[in-house]
Design an enzyme around this catalytic site. Structure first.
Site, PDB file in Angstrom:
ATOM      1  NE  ARG A  45      -1.789  13.546 -10.975  1.00  9.77           N
ATOM      2  CZ  ARG A  45      -0.534  14.120 -10.968  1.00  9.77           C
ATOM      3  NH1 ARG A  45      -0.257  15.292 -11.501  1.00  9.77           N
ATOM      4  NH2 ARG A  45       0.488  13.404 -10.382  1.00  9.77           N
ATOM      5  CG  HIS A  55      -1.902   0.876   1.263  1.00  6.18           C
ATOM      6  ND1 HIS A  55      -3.126   0.872   1.669  1.00  6.18           N
ATOM      7  CD2 HIS A  55      -2.134   2.419   0.794  1.00  6.18           C
ATOM      8  CE1 HIS A  55      -4.010   1.977   1.677  1.00  6.18           C
ATOM      9  NE2 HIS A  55      -3.153   2.770   1.073  1.00  6.18           N
ATOM     10  CG  ASP A  57      -1.526   5.363   3.198  1.00  7.01           C
ATOM     11  OD1 ASP A  57      -1.986   5.391   2.150  1.00  7.01           O
ATOM     12  OD2 ASP A  57      -2.402   5.947   4.004  1.00  7.01           O
ATOM     13  CG  ASP A  58       0.315   8.644   1.429  1.00  6.07           C
ATOM     14  OD1 ASP A  58       0.065   8.738   0.089  1.00  6.07           O
ATOM     15  OD2 ASP A  58      -0.782   8.275   2.095  1.00  6.07           O
ATOM     16  CD  GLU A  82      -8.334   7.065   4.795  1.00  3.44           C
ATOM     17  OE1 GLU A  82      -8.872   7.149   3.636  1.00  3.44           O
ATOM     18  OE2 GLU A  82      -7.119   7.469   4.765  1.00  3.44           O
ATOM     19  CG  ASP A 131      -9.095  11.506  -6.029  1.00  3.55           C
ATOM     20  OD1 ASP A 131      -9.979  11.504  -5.194  1.00  3.55           O
ATOM     21  OD2 ASP A 131      -8.162  12.100  -6.049  1.00  3.55           O
ATOM     22  CB  SER A 173       0.007   6.375  -9.248  1.00  2.00           C
ATOM     23  OG  SER A 173       0.236   7.696  -9.320  1.00  2.00           O
ATOM     24  CG  HIS A 183      -1.515   6.201  -2.126  1.00  2.00           C
ATOM     25  ND1 HIS A 183      -2.473   6.123  -2.980  1.00  2.00           N
ATOM     26  CD2 HIS A 183      -1.780   5.825  -0.860  1.00  2.00           C
ATOM     27  CE1 HIS A 183      -3.739   5.620  -2.168  1.00  2.00           C
ATOM     28  NE2 HIS A 183      -3.110   5.525  -0.680  1.00  2.00           N
TER      29      HIS A 183
END
Ligand code: IMP
Ligand code: ZN
Length: 347
Positions: free
Chosen positions: A100, A15, A283-284, A203, A140, A97, A17
């Site tokens: 975009r 996990h 996560d990040d 979440e 998203d 990801s 991003h």
């Protein structure tokens, strides 16, 4: 020292991003490459001991995304993140990801996906013995169903044409945005097309209705699931189906959805106590200023897990990856070999 053990331990990261995983150095490098100087410096990392609201975190992601607005910087960012994970002894990585476009740079969702795949290809060639990388395309939830349909269609296409690199779809974004049930049909379509699903769920509190519907698909893994155990029908489904949870300790605490790592606050303990499968993830790692080794160290400190238990936990993650059984067999062999060579660390 536990810190050295968790650093040396071979690990699986499921996990992560892309844009939330950029280190401070990578962000600085991208700022210096930004010839049009569109970027005015802003906070993109939550320092040790600090906390923010979930909204602050989503604002930070949007700032960082301005730095990866063309194919070259996306490829650079992908390679930098993979290199960081290699340095932290991550042997298998599923990067996710949100594709975009950007009309100013000519970026399209398709060229976004291509840029990530090129980054993965080049980087894994360099480190072929060290890491295997797969890619999940993210939806998203803030952006609505049309964007989600485009993303799933791209994922279906690249599942066939990316030499097995695209393996699934992630459902993420600000949980306060929209109703997750809007995405039910498109997520089902992804699953029916052979893509694996990793869905952010619960979440925040109050998403029970969408949680039940999303669980009915069902997802292959659950991101966070922070408040799922408070919702009895949901907990039952997750337990019966043995759906693994992706647990991101630092992210939850720094993002302000969980008060602390302690048993009375963090849901990891509850799932662990009832024997539910879970994987530790970052996560990040950029925004939350952490590493996967650090997440293992925190988990050990908060739950009293021994080195043997940490090894078993990291090896168990292999069961839940979205790559083929051949990859799983290779990874299990790697873990066993590492243990034989590091037996003194377990005494
Ligand atoms: P990107 O998809 O590579 O641009 O990574 C940043 C994006 O990941 C954000 O804009 C969010 O949509 C998503 N994201 C990162 N962390 C979280 C989280 O904790 N919850 C929900 N979505 C997240
Ligand atoms: Zn996430």
């Amino acid at each position: 020292m536990m810190e050295q053990f968790t650093e040396a331990l071979p690990k699986v990261e499921l996990h992560a991003h892309l844009n939330g995983s950029l280190s401070e150095e990578t962000i600085q490098r991208l700022i210096s490459l930004d010839t049009k100087n569109t970027f005015t410096s802003a906070e993109t990392v939550i320092a040790k001991g600090s906390k923010r609201t979930l909204k602050d975190c989503f604002d930070m992601f949007q700032i960082i995304q301005r730095l990866t607005a063309d194919a070259e910087s996306i490829k650079y960012a992908t390679k930098a993140v993979i290199n960081d994970f290699v340095a932290d002894h991550v042997c298998y990585l599923e990067l996710r990801s949100t594709p975009r476009g950007n009309s100013a740079t000519g970026l399209t969702k398709r060229s976004y996906v291509e840029a990530v795949l090129e980054g993965i290809e080049e980087c894994t060639k360099e480190h072929s013995d060290a890491i295997e990388v797969r890619f999940l395309l993210s939806i998203d939830r803030r952006l609505g169903i049309e964007e989600a349909e485009d993303t799933v269609n791209l994922a279906i296409e690249y599942k066939k044409s990316s030499k097995g690199r695209v393996v699934g779809v992630d459902f993420s974004g600000d949980p306060n945005a929209r109703d997750g049930r809007e995405y039910l049909e498109i997520l089902k379509k992804a699953k029916q097309s052979g893509l694996r699903l990793a869905l952010h769920m619960a979440e925040i509190r109050g998403l029970q209705r969408e949680n039940i519907d999303l669980l009915s698909i069902p997802p292959d893994r659950i991101g966070h699931g922070t408040f799922l155990h408070e919702e009895l029908p949901c907990e039952d489904i997750v337990r019966k189906r043995q759906i693994p949870l992706e647990i991101c300790l630092t992210s939850n605490v720094k993002g302000g959805t969980v008060e602390s790592f302690a048993e009375e606050h963090h849901h990891m303990h509850r799932w662990k106590n009832i024997g539910q499968p879970f994987v530790l993830c970052t996560d990040d790692k950029g925004v939350f200023s952490t590493t996967l080794s650090n997440e293992y160290r925190i988990a050990a400190a908060e739950s009293g897990m021994t080195r043997q238990e940490l090894f078993d936990l990291s090896k168990r993650c292999i069961d839940f990856i979205f790559a083929s059984d051949d990859v799983k067999t290779r990874l299990r062999w790697k873990w066993d070999t590492w243990k034989e060579q590091h037996s003194s660390l377990f005494l």
